[in-house]
Design a protein around this motif. Sequence first.
Motif, PDB file in Angstrom:
ATOM      1  N   ARG A  68       0.974  -1.073  -0.029  1.00 25.99           N
ATOM      2  CA  ARG A  68       0.069   0.169  -0.054  1.00 25.99           C
ATOM      3  C   ARG A  68       0.804   1.117  -0.072  1.00 25.99           C
ATOM      4  NH1 ARG A  68      -4.326  -0.925   4.663  1.00 25.99           N
ATOM      5  NH2 ARG A  68      -2.301  -0.892   6.028  1.00 25.99           N
ATOM      6  N   ALA A  69       0.163   2.334  -0.241  1.00 27.61           N
ATOM      7  CA  ALA A  69       0.928   3.756  -0.266  1.00 27.61           C
ATOM      8  C   ALA A  69       1.528   3.964   0.871  1.00 27.61           C
ATOM      9  CB  ALA A  69       0.068   4.753  -0.869  1.00 27.61           C
ATOM     10  N   THR A  70       2.788   4.600   0.818  1.00 29.38           N
ATOM     11  CA  THR A  70       2.934   5.366   1.982  1.00 29.38           C
ATOM     12  C   THR A  70       2.399   6.643   2.550  1.00 29.38           C
ATOM     13  OG1 THR A  70       4.977   6.636   0.707  1.00 29.38           O
ATOM     14  CG2 THR A  70       5.443   4.189   1.442  1.00 29.38           C
ATOM     15  N   LEU A  71       2.746   7.092   3.511  1.00 28.98           N
ATOM     16  CA  LEU A  71       2.223   8.248   3.995  1.00 28.98           C
ATOM     17  C   LEU A  71       2.527   9.550   3.055  1.00 28.98           C
ATOM     18  CD1 LEU A  71       0.313  10.003   5.968  1.00 28.98           C
ATOM     19  CD2 LEU A  71       2.528  10.375   7.445  1.00 28.98           C
ATOM     20  N   TRP A  72       3.830   9.619   2.554  1.00 30.07           N
ATOM     21  CA  TRP A  72       4.280  10.699   1.663  1.00 30.07           C
ATOM     22  C   TRP A  72       3.442  10.227   0.297  1.00 30.07           C
ATOM     23  CZ3 TRP A  72       5.491  15.251   0.652  1.00 30.07           C
ATOM     24  CH2 TRP A  72       6.030  15.388  -0.631  1.00 30.07           C
ATOM     25  N   GLU A  73       3.300   9.136  -0.431  1.00 30.07           N
ATOM     26  CA  GLU A  73       2.595   8.923  -1.573  1.00 30.07           C
ATOM     27  C   GLU A  73       1.263   9.244  -1.334  1.00 30.07           C
ATOM     28  OE1 GLU A  73       5.489   5.256  -3.109  1.00 30.07           O
ATOM     29  OE2 GLU A  73       3.442   4.870  -1.959  1.00 30.07           O
ATOM     30  N   LEU A  74       0.444   8.915  -0.244  1.00 29.57           N
ATOM     31  CA  LEU A  74      -0.820   9.292  -0.139  1.00 29.57           C
ATOM     32  C   LEU A  74      -1.066  10.774  -0.143  1.00 29.57           C
ATOM     33  CD1 LEU A  74      -3.612   8.057   0.117  1.00 29.57           C
ATOM     34  CD2 LEU A  74      -3.302   8.183   2.464  1.00 29.57           C
ATOM     35  N   VAL A  75      -0.049  11.562   0.550  1.00 31.83           N
ATOM     36  CA  VAL A  75      -0.268  13.022   0.638  1.00 31.83           C
ATOM     37  C   VAL A  75       0.069  13.411  -0.818  1.00 31.83           C
ATOM     38  CG1 VAL A  75       0.919  15.142   1.474  1.00 31.83           C
ATOM     39  CG2 VAL A  75       0.545  13.306   2.970  1.00 31.83           C
ATOM     40  N   ARG A  76       0.808  12.904  -1.587  1.00 29.58           N
ATOM     41  CA  ARG A  76       1.066  13.542  -2.978  1.00 29.58           C
ATOM     42  C   ARG A  76       0.018  13.276  -3.866  1.00 29.58           C
ATOM     43  NH1 ARG A  76       5.566  11.238  -7.125  1.00 29.58           N
ATOM     44  NH2 ARG A  76       5.382  12.931  -8.628  1.00 29.58           N
ATOM     45  N   TYR A  77      -0.692  12.126  -3.592  1.00 29.83           N
ATOM     46  CA  TYR A  77      -1.651  11.793  -4.533  1.00 29.83           C
ATOM     47  C   TYR A  77      -2.897  11.738  -4.150  1.00 29.83           C
ATOM     48  CZ  TYR A  77       1.494   9.304  -7.596  1.00 29.83           C
ATOM     49  OH  TYR A  77       2.723   9.131  -8.689  1.00 29.83           O
ATOM     50  N   PHE A  78      -3.107  12.898  -2.997  1.00 30.41           N
ATOM     51  CA  PHE A  78      -4.429  12.787  -2.189  1.00 30.41           C
ATOM     52  C   PHE A  78      -5.613  13.323  -3.110  1.00 30.41           C
ATOM     53  CE2 PHE A  78      -7.670  14.983   0.216  1.00 30.41           C
ATOM     54  CZ  PHE A  78      -8.031  14.015   1.078  1.00 30.41           C
ATOM     55  N   THR A  79      -5.414  14.283  -4.058  1.00 24.77           N
ATOM     56  CA  THR A  79      -6.413  14.683  -4.941  1.00 24.77           C
ATOM     57  C   THR A  79      -6.796  13.614  -5.945  1.00 24.77           C
ATOM     58  OG1 THR A  79      -5.872  16.838  -4.813  1.00 24.77           O
ATOM     59  CG2 THR A  79      -7.185  16.134  -6.567  1.00 24.77           C
ATOM     60  N   ARG A  80      -5.879  12.759  -6.563  1.00 30.42           N
ATOM     61  CA  ARG A  80      -6.228  11.843  -7.482  1.00 30.42           C
ATOM     62  C   ARG A  80      -6.797  10.628  -6.771  1.00 30.42           C
ATOM     63  NH1 ARG A  80      -0.653  11.437 -10.839  1.00 30.42           N
ATOM     64  NH2 ARG A  80       0.107  12.947  -9.496  1.00 30.42           N
ATOM     65  N   ALA A  81      -6.223  10.353  -5.563  1.00 24.40           N
ATOM     66  CA  ALA A  81      -6.849   9.217  -4.730  1.00 24.40           C
ATOM     67  C   ALA A  81      -8.309   9.381  -4.056  1.00 24.40           C
ATOM     68  CB  ALA A  81      -6.003   8.880  -3.453  1.00 24.40           C
ATOM     69  N   PHE A  82      -8.712  10.549  -4.001  1.00 23.92           N
ATOM     70  CA  PHE A  82      -9.824  10.974  -3.715  1.00 23.92           C
ATOM     71  C   PHE A  82     -10.959  10.923  -4.776  1.00 23.92           C
ATOM     72  CE2 PHE A  82     -13.369  14.348  -2.942  1.00 23.92           C
ATOM     73  CZ  PHE A  82     -13.909  13.829  -1.818  1.00 23.92           C
ATOM     74  N   ASP A  83     -10.505  11.374  -5.776  1.00 28.64           N
ATOM     75  CA  ASP A  83     -11.122  11.297  -7.142  1.00 28.64           C
ATOM     76  C   ASP A  83     -11.418   9.778  -7.477  1.00 28.64           C
ATOM     77  OD1 ASP A  83     -11.352  14.077  -7.429  1.00 28.64           O
ATOM     78  OD2 ASP A  83      -9.634  14.130  -8.849  1.00 28.64           O
TER      79      ASP A  83
END
Length: 413
Positions: A68-83
């Motif tokens: 799974r994504a690291t915390l840094w990856e999740l922060v960086r991709y937050f907008t795309r992940a939310f979409d």
Amino acid sequence: MKSAKKELWLFTMRYPYGKGEAFLENELPVLCRHFERVVVMPEFVEGARRSMPAYAIVRDPEGSPYQRATLWELVRYFTRAFDLWRSLREDAPAPEAITKERRWLLNRVLQAVHRAAFLERMLRTADAPVLYAYWSHDHATALALVRAGDPRVTFISRAHGFDLYKHQHARGWIPFRNYQLRHVERNYAVSTAGLEYLREQYPAHANKFALSTLGTTDHGMNPWTDPQPVRIVSCSFLIPRKRVDLWIDVLSRVTVPVEWTHFGDGPERALLEARAASLPSHVRVTWMGGKSNTEIMAWYAAHPIHLFALFSELEGGVAVAAQEAASFGIPLLVTDSGGVRDLVNEHTGLLLPTHPDVAEVARWIDAFAGSRWSSAEARAGVRAYWQSHFDAATVFDRFCLEALGSGKAPSQP
């Protein structure tokens, strides 16, 4: 036509590991003639690795495919992940379906984000490769995330069966499908039935759908002999949806001598062998087990076969095993499922109802020796139809030029 591309990244489930996705053995050599380099990226590494054609290399996944994504990856991709998460509302049959699978779906989002981050790091040092998801599945979700961040990325995918039809998915719906379709440039169904299904289910994306069948390699004609006995071959996994048990029911009713050879293994093998042991004495059965595609094609080239049988209840595209048999000029006896009617018609054999009458099929086999299918002329017609519609050299060249935008004639390997 797009400008020429030098490199193709091909995303698979397991190929070249194990024995699955054997149909890629027909497509990959053609891809290698059109691109200077093809990088094959399997999702899972399971089983022995098969040999690869020239100009193809394998890039194994780093770590677990479930990472799974690291915390840094999740922060960086937050907008795309939310979409991506929000897109589930378009896919799910009801909000309750999302709630029921919430933890599983969240893990899928985090896995897709991690995979997308890994691919973006690779792309920084790559020369604008074509990204080709062989299945509209997990890799397609990650690639959609990548393209959402950079629309200049070239991303296409194929759709076969479990990754296409909602009823073939374990949950009855396909998560992230609309998100994939929003960001893919083109999604290629491998059968006419699949293309029609996509257009019907996702009309908002109809302009992105196209037909591109799979194809098989030419190994020559199958040797012809008088059909005494009738020699029949089948090739499939021994799993319930392939309905090999139904074929045994047919053979229990035939009155003429039959030699049946089956290629393929699976969890039902012991049960099916036990059932086949009670077939009448004029029916001889040989279980070949799991063989490589190369071994199967060599056997077809050396042993006379009068019919190819497939009684599958749930095919995705145009069954590649049936295409392979047709390439040898072997008449087909196949149930109507998925996209097989693109191949099985008055030129190539008998298209049976999805739920055939086994007694009627047995009578057809009894009469085979005196039918028009028991002739060299009919077999030549089967091969001619395959050659004009499913010859790998033709269909994959066209796919490379039109779909992948290689923009150049194939080079010599």
